[in-house]
Design an enzyme around this catalytic site. Structure first.
Site, PDB file in Angstrom:
ATOM      1  N   MET A  40      64.014  40.356 -15.672  1.00  0.00           N
ATOM      2  CA  MET A  40      63.731  40.476 -14.235  1.00  0.00           C
ATOM      3  C   MET A  40      62.987  39.243 -13.740  1.00  0.00           C
ATOM      4  SD  MET A  40      63.146  44.473 -13.431  1.00  0.00           S
ATOM      5  CE  MET A  40      61.455  44.593 -13.985  1.00  0.00           C
ATOM      6  N   HIS A  47      59.591  36.372 -22.806  1.00  0.00           N
ATOM      7  CA  HIS A  47      60.997  36.143 -22.438  1.00  0.00           C
ATOM      8  C   HIS A  47      61.546  34.912 -23.176  1.00  0.00           C
ATOM      9  CE1 HIS A  47      59.540  37.949 -18.444  1.00  0.00           C
ATOM     10  NE2 HIS A  47      60.476  38.796 -18.834  1.00  0.00           N
ATOM     11  N   GLN A 163      63.359  51.386 -24.045  1.00  0.00           N
ATOM     12  CA  GLN A 163      64.515  50.707 -23.454  1.00  0.00           C
ATOM     13  C   GLN A 163      65.458  50.206 -24.544  1.00  0.00           C
ATOM     14  OE1 GLN A 163      64.184  47.853 -20.068  1.00  0.00           O
ATOM     15  NE2 GLN A 163      64.222  46.310 -21.658  1.00  0.00           N
TER      16      GLN A 163
END
Ligand code: AMP
Length: 296
Positions: A40, A47, A163
């Site tokens: 996102m 990340h 997730q």
């Protein structure tokens, strides 16, 4: 293994799903190994670790930056979610990314959109129980991204363990041609899990935030010292969080099976100790895989 050397052209930036599909398909048909890292945005070292790992495993690395509206509930931070596309593009290029996909919401959800992907029951605990519809939104957008790109690998962080477990199940159930891989949580030097939402923390909250991780580590210490009563262990870790993160509101502390995410009451070899805490404007999550591998 990388099958060919890195090409020299600069990073591509696409917003159109059809062009993304064509580019990914062309790479695949050239026999190149491809990897996707969905994000996102507001990129941080967590990340980037996923992108660098992808770089080491694939010939072409794609990332997506998309603040996915369907995974935010009413009253959550969709409108205020931090964004800095220019910086993200620079960091992605430095990490060796070949393609960045930044669609508008209408590109991912065409007018009249009604389709959702649900991994049934795996959202009954942990974050899923407190954020109704969240994982349906996640599974839906990741299914769309995987179908557009059909990568060999898709890489996710273990920080968001639920997730990751749900997406592994989804890829298996839908027989997607993609291996879903999890990578370890990248932390600040004091142990706080990196998160785009950490920018919401005030200095006082930021000072207390690493104590969530410290409390989870206490869980492993208790196990190492022979504690086998799940309720007692959870109570001690909970007390530790309440005492050392007084500015926070503990949303949950649970011990679950790492694969199916069902609560455990007896000790298996491994169990996931996971917590969510609302600390000021930030909702922080963290987890630790507890192991009795020592056999005690
Ligand atoms: P997000 O942008 O928060 O949706 O995260 C995109 C991906 O990065 C997800 O697979 C996350 O699990 C992963 N991620 C987020 N924070 C970290 C971290 N601290 N370490 C490793 N991976 C992370």
């Amino acid at each position: 293994m990388r099958l060919s050397s890195r090409h020299e052209t600069s990073m591509e930036h696409l917003t159109d799903p059809t062009t993304l599909r064509e580019t990914a398909q062309a790479w695949r048909s050239q026999g190149l190994r491809t990897a996707l890292v969905p994000t996102m945005g507001f990129l941080h070292a967590g990340h980037l670790s996923l992108m660098k790992y992808a770089r080491s495993q694939a010939d072409r690395v794609m990332i997506s930056i998309f603040v996915n509206p369907t995974q935010f509930g009413p009253g959550e931070d969709l409108a205020n979610y931090p964004r800095d596309l220019e910086r993200d593009l620079r960091l992605a290029e430095e990490a060796g990314v070949d393609l960045v996909f930044t669609p508008e919401p209408e590109a991912m959800y065409p007018p009249g959109d009604r389709t959702r992907v649900e991994v049934v029951g795996m959202d009954a605990h942990l974050c899923g129980a407190r954020r109704p519809g969240h994982f349906k939104g996640v599974a839906t957008v990741v299914a769309k991204l995987l179908l557009l790109t059909l990568p060999h690998l898709a890489i996710f962080g273990e920080k968001d363990w639920q997730q990751l477990a749900i997406l592994k199940r989804m890829a298996l159930d839908l027989r997607l041609p993609t291996t879903i891989l999890g990578r370890p949580t990248v932390r600040e030097p004091d142990g706080l899990a990196m998160s785009s939402r950490n920018v919401y923390l005030t200095p006082i909250e930021r000072a207390q935030a690493p104590n969530v991780r410290a409390a989870l580590l206490r869980g492993q210490e208790l196990l190492d010292s022979g504690e086998r009563d799940v309720e007692r262990l959870l109570a001690l870790v909970r007390d530790d969080i309440l005492a050392n993160v007084p500015a926070g509101r503990l949303e949950y502390l649970e011990l679950v099976d790492p694969d199916d995410l069902e609560p455990v009451s007896e000790w298996p070899e491994q169990a996931l100790l996971a917590a969510a805490i609302q600390l000021g404007k930030a909702r922080l999550i963290d987890n630790l895989l507890l192991t009795t591998a020592g056999g005690r």
